[in-house]
Scaffold this motif. Sequence first.
Motif, PDB file in Angstrom:
ATOM      1  N   SER A   1       0.837  -1.198   0.000  1.00  0.00           N
ATOM      2  CA  SER A   1       0.000   0.000   0.000  1.00  0.00           C
ATOM      3  C   SER A   1       0.874   1.251   0.000  1.00  0.00           C
ATOM      4  O   SER A   1       1.982   1.251   0.542  1.00  0.00           O
ATOM      5  CB  SER A   1      -0.911   0.010   1.237  1.00  0.00           C
ATOM      6  N   ASP A   2       0.357   2.309  -0.620  1.00  0.00           N
ATOM      7  CA  ASP A   2       1.071   3.582  -0.587  1.00  0.00           C
ATOM      8  C   ASP A   2       0.600   4.441   0.584  1.00  0.00           C
ATOM      9  O   ASP A   2       1.052   5.577   0.758  1.00  0.00           O
ATOM     10  CB  ASP A   2       0.908   4.344  -1.899  1.00  0.00           C
ATOM     11  N   LYS A   3      -0.311   3.920   1.398  1.00  0.00           N
ATOM     12  CA  LYS A   3      -0.797   4.617   2.583  1.00  0.00           C
ATOM     13  C   LYS A   3      -0.011   4.162   3.815  1.00  0.00           C
ATOM     14  O   LYS A   3       0.648   3.118   3.810  1.00  0.00           O
ATOM     15  CB  LYS A   3      -2.287   4.370   2.793  1.00  0.00           C
ATOM     16  N   GLU A   4      -0.099   4.945   4.882  1.00  0.00           N
ATOM     17  CA  GLU A   4       0.642   4.666   6.114  1.00  0.00           C
ATOM     18  C   GLU A   4      -0.317   4.406   7.267  1.00  0.00           C
ATOM     19  O   GLU A   4      -1.458   4.883   7.260  1.00  0.00           O
ATOM     20  CB  GLU A   4       1.521   5.869   6.500  1.00  0.00           C
ATOM     21  N   LEU A   5       0.162   3.665   8.243  1.00  0.00           N
ATOM     22  CA  LEU A   5      -0.519   3.600   9.539  1.00  0.00           C
ATOM     23  C   LEU A   5       0.101   4.672  10.408  1.00  0.00           C
ATOM     24  O   LEU A   5       1.313   4.682  10.641  1.00  0.00           O
ATOM     25  CB  LEU A   5      -0.343   2.228  10.184  1.00  0.00           C
ATOM     26  N   VAL A   6      -0.719   5.599  10.860  1.00  0.00           N
ATOM     27  CA  VAL A   6      -0.251   6.735  11.644  1.00  0.00           C
ATOM     28  C   VAL A   6      -0.805   6.603  13.059  1.00  0.00           C
ATOM     29  O   VAL A   6      -2.028   6.657  13.266  1.00  0.00           O
ATOM     30  CB  VAL A   6      -0.716   8.070  11.016  1.00  0.00           C
ATOM     31  N   LEU A   7       0.080   6.408  14.025  1.00  0.00           N
ATOM     32  CA  LEU A   7      -0.325   6.237  15.423  1.00  0.00           C
ATOM     33  C   LEU A   7       0.030   7.482  16.215  1.00  0.00           C
ATOM     34  O   LEU A   7       1.202   7.877  16.264  1.00  0.00           O
ATOM     35  CB  LEU A   7       0.353   5.014  16.037  1.00  0.00           C
ATOM     36  N   ILE A   8      -0.979   8.090  16.835  1.00  0.00           N
ATOM     37  CA  ILE A   8      -0.794   9.326  17.597  1.00  0.00           C
ATOM     38  C   ILE A   8      -1.030   9.032  19.069  1.00  0.00           C
ATOM     39  O   ILE A   8      -2.146   8.700  19.479  1.00  0.00           O
ATOM     40  CB  ILE A   8      -1.761  10.428  17.120  1.00  0.00           C
ATOM     41  N   ASN A   9       0.020   9.126  19.856  1.00  0.00           N
ATOM     42  CA  ASN A   9      -0.019   8.866  21.295  1.00  0.00           C
ATOM     43  C   ASN A   9      -0.048  10.220  22.003  1.00  0.00           C
ATOM     44  O   ASN A   9       0.910  10.995  21.900  1.00  0.00           O
ATOM     45  CB  ASN A   9       1.220   8.066  21.697  1.00  0.00           C
ATOM     46  N   ALA A  10      -1.132  10.512  22.707  1.00  0.00           N
ATOM     47  CA  ALA A  10      -1.313  11.851  23.274  1.00  0.00           C
ATOM     48  C   ALA A  10      -1.610  11.799  24.769  1.00  0.00           C
ATOM     49  O   ALA A  10      -2.276  10.881  25.250  1.00  0.00           O
ATOM     50  CB  ALA A  10      -2.443  12.586  22.555  1.00  0.00           C
ATOM     51  N   HIS A  11      -1.103  12.799  25.461  1.00  0.00           N
ATOM     52  CA  HIS A  11      -1.406  12.985  26.878  1.00  0.00           C
ATOM     53  C   HIS A  11      -1.761  14.454  27.074  1.00  0.00           C
ATOM     54  O   HIS A  11      -0.895  15.312  27.203  1.00  0.00           O
ATOM     55  CB  HIS A  11      -0.207  12.600  27.743  1.00  0.00           C
ATOM     56  N   PHE A  12      -3.072  14.729  27.078  1.00  0.00           N
ATOM     57  CA  PHE A  12      -3.566  16.097  27.190  1.00  0.00           C
ATOM     58  C   PHE A  12      -3.389  16.620  28.624  1.00  0.00           C
ATOM     59  O   PHE A  12      -3.196  15.852  29.560  1.00  0.00           O
ATOM     60  CB  PHE A  12      -5.044  16.161  26.806  1.00  0.00           C
TER      61      PHE A  12
END
Length: 357
Positions: free
Chosen positions: A210-221
């Motif tokens: 695939s030309d798409k990515e898995l994007v994982l966003i780890n956030a601590h507000f």
Amino acid sequence: MNKVLKRILISVGIVIGVIALVLGGFIGYAYATDYRPDQETVLKVDQASQKETLNIGSEYTMITFNIGYGGLGEQQDFFMDGGSKSGADSLEEVNENLNAVQTYLTQTDPDFAFLQEVDLSGKRSFNVNQYEILRESMRFGSFAYNYKVKYVPVPFTNPQGGVESGIVTLSKAEPYEATRYSFDGQEMAIQQLFDLKRAFTISRFKIDGSDKELVLINAHFSAFDKGGKVRKQQVKQMQTVLETESKHGNYIILGGDFNHELPGTSADNFAWTEAIPSWVMQLPLDFAPKGYNWAVDPQNPTVRAVEAAYVDGYTYKAVIDGFLVSDNIEILHVEGQGTMNFKNSDHNPVQLHFKLK
């Protein structure tokens, strides 16, 4: 003016001068050693002994878990939430809590893991490098600072001392890029010197074929910001990030500790009689951009109040940890680990099962 009064005034002046000098010197030291991260910081990805590939149509699991630096088990309280303590009471307590977290990771064996409040060192956690303990050799890992202070002088009766802590992303697949992004918004200048430098990380993974990515966003507000003025800025910033990534057609998962009650959940689902903590806010219902879906478990609490030790049926509980995923990801199952009942952290983990469409 008699001589006695004059001597008293001189003595008082000297005392005030010494206090001012010491206080000024301490603030100067705090300013000189203040952690000032760039808006974007490329992170080192620690290597694993083996790696897996990601494929369209395959099923994966991930967890998010705020581990409370190994110092916020069921018997602990926290000074910022109305308690009096600033860390664990013993090294044994830290090790016991970390062992429980490690056991959970081993048993669930997730493909991806978001962890928050992971200490590298600090008085509050007896200088245990928790990242090294929790990152097994088989997992790729990245660590991003969001708390790095030489000395935190509060609470005055038992100061928190030095802290180096952050957020961690672990994975069986290798990210080709991991970046720390500073959250918008800050507290008042003096307070910010001793406060967290809030952040989120983005880890990018290639998908086979695939030309798409898995994007994982780890956030601590943020939490404990009066009136939520800092969190409002962070929410707006994150919305922009989500909209930008979705335009590229990527597979996106935002997860972590939102420090807001999440949409589709209610603290009223749980038994508690304690007063609602002042930091509690609801995440705006319009936070999620078009093309995103919530993956939360409204039946299992993920956070407790830490004004005092945990008492089931009394202590306030809510759902503030979970995931938001793009609609090209199929949510198979999501489950909060409520049965852990805050024994080893003030948070319970959440587990997500998903498939890349």
